[in-house]
Scaffold this motif. Sequence first.
Motif, PDB file in Angstrom:
ATOM      1  N   UNK A   1       0.861  -1.179   0.000  1.00 31.26           N
ATOM      2  CA  UNK A   1       0.000   0.000   0.000  1.00 31.26           C
ATOM      3  C   UNK A   1       0.899   1.232   0.000  1.00 31.26           C
ATOM      4  N   UNK A   2       0.318   2.389  -0.314  1.00 34.11           N
ATOM      5  CA  UNK A   2       1.136   3.587  -0.533  1.00 34.11           C
ATOM      6  C   UNK A   2       2.010   3.955   0.663  1.00 34.11           C
ATOM      7  N   UNK A   3       1.430   3.934   1.871  1.00 32.34           N
ATOM      8  CA  UNK A   3       2.206   4.317   3.050  1.00 32.34           C
ATOM      9  C   UNK A   3       3.365   3.366   3.280  1.00 32.34           C
ATOM     10  N   UNK A   4       3.109   2.077   3.082  1.00 35.69           N
ATOM     11  CA  UNK A   4       4.168   1.084   3.255  1.00 35.69           C
ATOM     12  C   UNK A   4       5.232   1.213   2.179  1.00 35.69           C
ATOM     13  N   UNK A   5       4.807   1.477   0.957  1.00 35.43           N
ATOM     14  CA  UNK A   5       5.759   1.627  -0.154  1.00 35.43           C
ATOM     15  C   UNK A   5       6.694   2.802   0.115  1.00 35.43           C
ATOM     16  N   UNK A   6       6.124   3.892   0.594  1.00 37.45           N
ATOM     17  CA  UNK A   6       6.902   5.078   0.881  1.00 37.45           C
ATOM     18  C   UNK A   6       7.946   4.785   1.967  1.00 37.45           C
ATOM     19  N   UNK A   7       7.501   4.098   2.996  1.00 35.13           N
ATOM     20  CA  UNK A   7       8.396   3.763   4.109  1.00 35.13           C
ATOM     21  C   UNK A   7       9.503   2.799   3.651  1.00 35.13           C
ATOM     22  N   UNK A   8       9.153   1.786   2.881  1.00 34.87           N
ATOM     23  CA  UNK A   8      10.186   0.834   2.442  1.00 34.87           C
ATOM     24  C   UNK A   8      11.148   1.517   1.472  1.00 34.87           C
ATOM     25  N   UNK A   9      10.659   2.440   0.673  1.00 34.42           N
ATOM     26  CA  UNK A   9      11.548   3.167  -0.241  1.00 34.42           C
ATOM     27  C   UNK A   9      12.521   4.063   0.523  1.00 34.42           C
ATOM     28  N   UNK A  10      12.016   4.879   1.432  1.00 30.95           N
ATOM     29  CA  UNK A  10      12.897   5.848   2.107  1.00 30.95           C
ATOM     30  C   UNK A  10      13.838   5.170   3.112  1.00 30.95           C
ATOM     31  N   UNK A  11      13.339   4.099   3.768  1.00 30.31           N
ATOM     32  CA  UNK A  11      14.173   3.465   4.810  1.00 30.31           C
ATOM     33  C   UNK A  11      15.159   2.455   4.266  1.00 30.31           C
ATOM     34  N   UNK A  12      14.725   1.670   3.271  1.00 27.64           N
ATOM     35  CA  UNK A  12      15.551   0.526   2.848  1.00 27.64           C
ATOM     36  C   UNK A  12      15.993   0.577   1.388  1.00 27.64           C
TER      37      UNK A  12
END
Length: 375
Positions: A62-73
């Motif tokens: 989902x968008x929020x998870x995608x954003x977090x996985x992109x910026x963090x990892x």
Amino acid sequence: MTSIAISSIELREIVLPLVRPFRTSFGEDVEKRCVLLRVEAGDVVGWGECVADVEPRYAEEWNGGARESLTRFLIPSVLAGGPISDPAQVAERVRWVRGHRMAKAALEMAVLDAWLRAGRLSLAAFVGAGRDPVPCGVSVGIAPTVEAMLEEIQGYLTKGYRRVKLKIEPGRDLEVVRRIRAELPDTPLSVDANAAYTPADAPLFQALDELGLVMIEQPLGHDDLTDHARLQARLRTPICLDESIRNAHDAVAAIEMGACRVINIKPGRVGGLLEAKRVHDAAREREVPVWIGGMLETGIARATNLAMAGLPGVTMPGDTSASDRYFREDLTDPFVLAPDGTMAVPAGPGIGVEPRPDRLAACSAGIERVEPAVP
Ligand code: NPQ
Ligand code: MG
């Protein structure tokens, strides 16, 4: 060989209203919301679009998870590896992250776009997609009445679409499809259940089997192959798998066990354009027809879908519809259907399109930037 040094990667959320609500067995959307990536590398810019939705209904992401996985990892891992001399390096550098294929695909798309622009090569030429223009189909959401669906379909047929896909769900299936088939006896028709049924519904699919459909898409579990193989053995109509195919390995397994006779390829769902090419190659080697799916993409990922639709093994019209099927105004210049139901593949370097600055300003929310760590 072309090499690019990435100086920053920007994320933003894009919001585009839909021309009409899009309803499937998993929910209804009234607007498109997605994460858009902008990669800066020297004097080139690359764009990438994530196909995740607001909620994890179609898939786990989902968008929020995608954003977090992109910026963090994902983004830090790609930046830490230094210059990109081969686009396959993106997938290699993020391989340690399990899953998150949609987020990975968006990052690969943006870096690949920048790399191709630096080398002045189009995506279509890079993947070996020679067909241009490509035949297009359209996906029709579930509507309150059959009359409303027929009116919508007539509009699409007048525009030239070459195949009509009807979304179905329990309670809105056999009777709806029968009535539409009766009105349109010669139209190439398919149905897509988005995993809404179980093996106990086999009698429904045997009844649908009498309607001369081009295919039945993802009738059973989103993570299943074995139930699909059992169902396919009882049907003449080809089963097309969508959600169940996560990568080229799944595609080979599904084909070998007879779980499907057609595959819907969505680059975002399988982790990127390079893996999508491998799914295509595996299916082509085994003489299984494929087509390119759609996830209500803005013009950015719509451009990449059209390029992939030009691959030689893509022998069926895809859900590669024109911009106006979904949006009054796209993020890019609009993709327009020709009267013969085809669309042109972008020919310029990279993905061949970019967001219009006015549209980007009007549709963006929550911009965030990630830069390489200072060594
Ligand atoms: C399918 N698409 O083939 C999908 C389902 C789908 C055109 O029928 C946001 C993110 C919206 C993912 C809408 C079509 C979506 C989405 C539909 C996926 O199953
Ligand atoms: Mg589908």
